[in-house]
Structures are given as structure tokens and as C-alpha cells.
Design an enzyme around this catalytic site. Structure first.
Site, PDB file in Angstrom:
ATOM      1  N   ALA A  66       6.045  -0.294   3.246  1.00 16.03           N
ATOM      2  CA  ALA A  66       5.849  -0.316   1.680  1.00 16.03           C
ATOM      3  C   ALA A  66       4.116   0.669   1.651  1.00 16.03           C
ATOM      4  CB  ALA A  66       6.539  -1.825   1.116  1.00 16.03           C
ATOM      5  N   CYS A  67       4.271   0.524   0.361  1.00 11.96           N
ATOM      6  CA  CYS A  67       2.370   0.714   0.109  1.00 11.96           C
ATOM      7  C   CYS A  67       3.050   1.187  -1.606  1.00 11.96           C
ATOM      8  CB  CYS A  67       2.097   2.364   0.780  1.00 11.96           C
ATOM      9  SG  CYS A  67       2.419   4.013   0.389  1.00 11.96           S
ATOM     10  N   GLY A  68       1.859   1.420  -2.226  1.00 11.95           N
ATOM     11  CA  GLY A  68       1.635   1.994  -3.912  1.00 11.95           C
ATOM     12  C   GLY A  68       2.331   2.593  -4.284  1.00 11.95           C
ATOM     13  N   VAL A  79       5.905  -0.223  -3.739  1.00 10.93           N
ATOM     14  CA  VAL A  79       5.837  -1.317  -3.511  1.00 10.93           C
ATOM     15  C   VAL A  79       6.844  -2.570  -4.361  1.00 10.93           C
ATOM     16  CG1 VAL A  79       4.333  -3.505  -4.502  1.00 10.93           C
ATOM     17  CG2 VAL A  79       3.482  -2.460  -2.445  1.00 10.93           C
ATOM     18  N   SER A 102       0.688   6.072   2.808  1.00  7.18           N
ATOM     19  CA  SER A 102       0.065   4.009   3.707  1.00  7.18           C
ATOM     20  C   SER A 102       1.236   4.039   4.244  1.00  7.18           C
ATOM     21  CB  SER A 102      -0.545   3.534   3.552  1.00  7.18           C
ATOM     22  OG  SER A 102      -1.002   2.895   1.862  1.00  7.18           O
TER      23      SER A 102
END
Lengths: 94, 147
Positions: free
Chosen positions: A7-9, A40, A14
Site C-alpha cells: 500500500a502507498c498514498g 492506503v 511506492s
């Protein structure tokens, strides 16, 4: 076979890097896993259907999984195979 | 990946910035100049960092600002900027970075090859150790020639 989500923004930067890296380390360790990636926000609601969530250490607080079987693993250096391998071992991910 | 950056002159150098917002704007400048991205994409990257914090610092010294960018992205592209004084993206020293890679993608998948190449390049410890010392495009070319 374990189910993993990176997970990332926003689910495209990422989290993709984490996916590439953990895929490599899982293969090295002989761990069978399916790896998804998402933002996320999406991962927060989907977390309980995964065995492990990998994200940047600074995003760990977005997940509160006290009563969940899901392991949340925060990474400081997304490029470090060594850190990823250590955290897989620390968290008994098999 | 770096070859492409050099050919398209999408590499910048700066001494330092008062805030990380200014650093992101400056690092994105070559992409704005080439109309690969629009100003609204830069705003979106800054908003994303404000919302989720310094997670875009993907490794010590390396920041990769990006946003979910269908809006304002015309070309899947990367620009790179090296800053002499570390840019502070968060409270902790862990979130200081001198190497900034701005990432833009027209959809959720078309940047993956580029990202893979970037990750491969900066996973090379020799390259990563040398990048903070470069002061011009020529230095960058030299590092790559050694490989």
C-alpha cells in the site's frame, strides 16, 4: 499461499516499488505469495482479507488491526532487500 | 532510464530550499517546461504529501514525489533533481532527501517499466552513493559510463 498487499498514498508509486521488491525476496526465500497493490484508503478497508500489508513505515498508523490476523509491516528503506528479508523473518511470514 | 533523463535534459541541480514544497516544484520544472505535466499535477503531488506524510521518501536520501495523475499528465515521465542541502520532508531525519525523482504517469500501469528501471538503478549501492556528489549532467554521465 499467502495473500499480501503493498500500500502507498495513491497505489502507483511506492506500493509498486514494494511489490517489485517483496516479490523478489519472497522468491528468494521460497515463499509462495500473491501480491496486490493499492492505495492506503483502499487497503485500509481491504486489509482484513489479506495476511500481510506492506507499506512505508510512515503509513503504518493508517492501519489499526488490533483484533485482526493481518500483519502490518512498515518499511523504512523500500530499496533494501535486507530490510525486507529481516522484517519477513521477524514477523514470521511463511 | 538515466540516459533518457540526460538526453531530454530533465535533470536539475539546486543548493537548497526553504521548504519541501519549493523543492518539489523545482524538481518538476523540466517536465513542466516540456509540457509532460501541467501545473495542476504539481499541486496534486504536494497535496498527496500533505495528506499522507513523508512516505514519498522511499529510501534514505531519496524522495519520489508523485500523484495519481490522470489529471495533468500528458507524458509518462521522470525528472531528477539533486539538492546540496537535504530537503526536509518530515520531522525525522529519516525523511531528509537530497535526491528527488518526480514521477508522472498517464495511467496506473504505463510507468511500470520506467519505475522498474529507476528502482534497479538506485538499488545499485555504487550509483546511490555517488549521486549526491554530482554537480552537473556530465558527472551523471560519468557515473553511468562506469557501469
Amino acid at each position: 499461499m499467502i495473500k499480501v498487499v503493498a500500500a502507498c498514498g495513491n497505489g502507483m508509486g511506492s506500493s509498486q516499488i514494494i511489490k517489485m521488491k517483496i516479490d523478489k525476496v519472497f522468491k528468494k526465500l521460497g515463499i509462495q505469495a500473491t501480491i496486490d497493490h493499492m492505495s492506503v484508503g483502499e487497503a485500509r478497508s481491504a486489509a482484513s482479507s489479506y495476511d500481510v500489508v506492506f507499506c512505508s513505515a510512515s503509513l503504518v498508523d493508517n492501519f489499526s488491526c488490533k483484533n485482526s490476523r493481518t500483519k502490518i509491516v512498515g518499511l523504512v528503506n523500500l530499496l533494501s532487500d535486507v530490510e525486507i528479508e529481516d522484517k519477513i523473518k521477524e514477523n514470521n511470514i511463511l | 532510464m538515466f540516459k533518457d533523463l540526460i538526453e531530454k535534459k530533465r535533470v536539475g541541480f539546486a543548493e537548497g530550499f526553504d521548504c519541501w514544497e519549493d523543492a518539489v516544484r523545482a524538481a518538476a520544472q523540466p517536465l513542466l517546461r516540456d509540457k509532460a505535466i501541467a501545473e495542476c499535477y504539481v499541486d496534486a503531488m504536494i497535496e498527496c504529501i500533505k495528506k499522507f506524510g513523508p512516505y514519498i521518501v522511499i529510501a534514505p536520501d531519496v524522495a519520489m514525489p508523485h500523484a495519481q495523475g490522470v489529471n495533468g499528465v500528458k507524458e509518462t515521465s521522470i525528472s531528477f533533481m539533486k539538492v546540496d542541502r537535504p530537503v526536509r520532508f518530515g520531522e525525522s531525519k529519516e525523511h531528509d532527501a537530497r535526491l528527488i525523482f518526480v514521477l508522472a504517469s498517464v495511467d496506473n500501469d504505463s510507468h511500470l517499466d520506467m519505475l522498474q528501471a529507476l528502482v534497479a538503478a538506485i538499488s545499485d549501492e555504487d550509483i546511490l552513493a555517488q549521486l549526491p556528489t554530482i554537480t552537473c549532467i556530465g558527472d551523471l554521465q560519468k557515473i553511468l559510463l562506469q557501469k
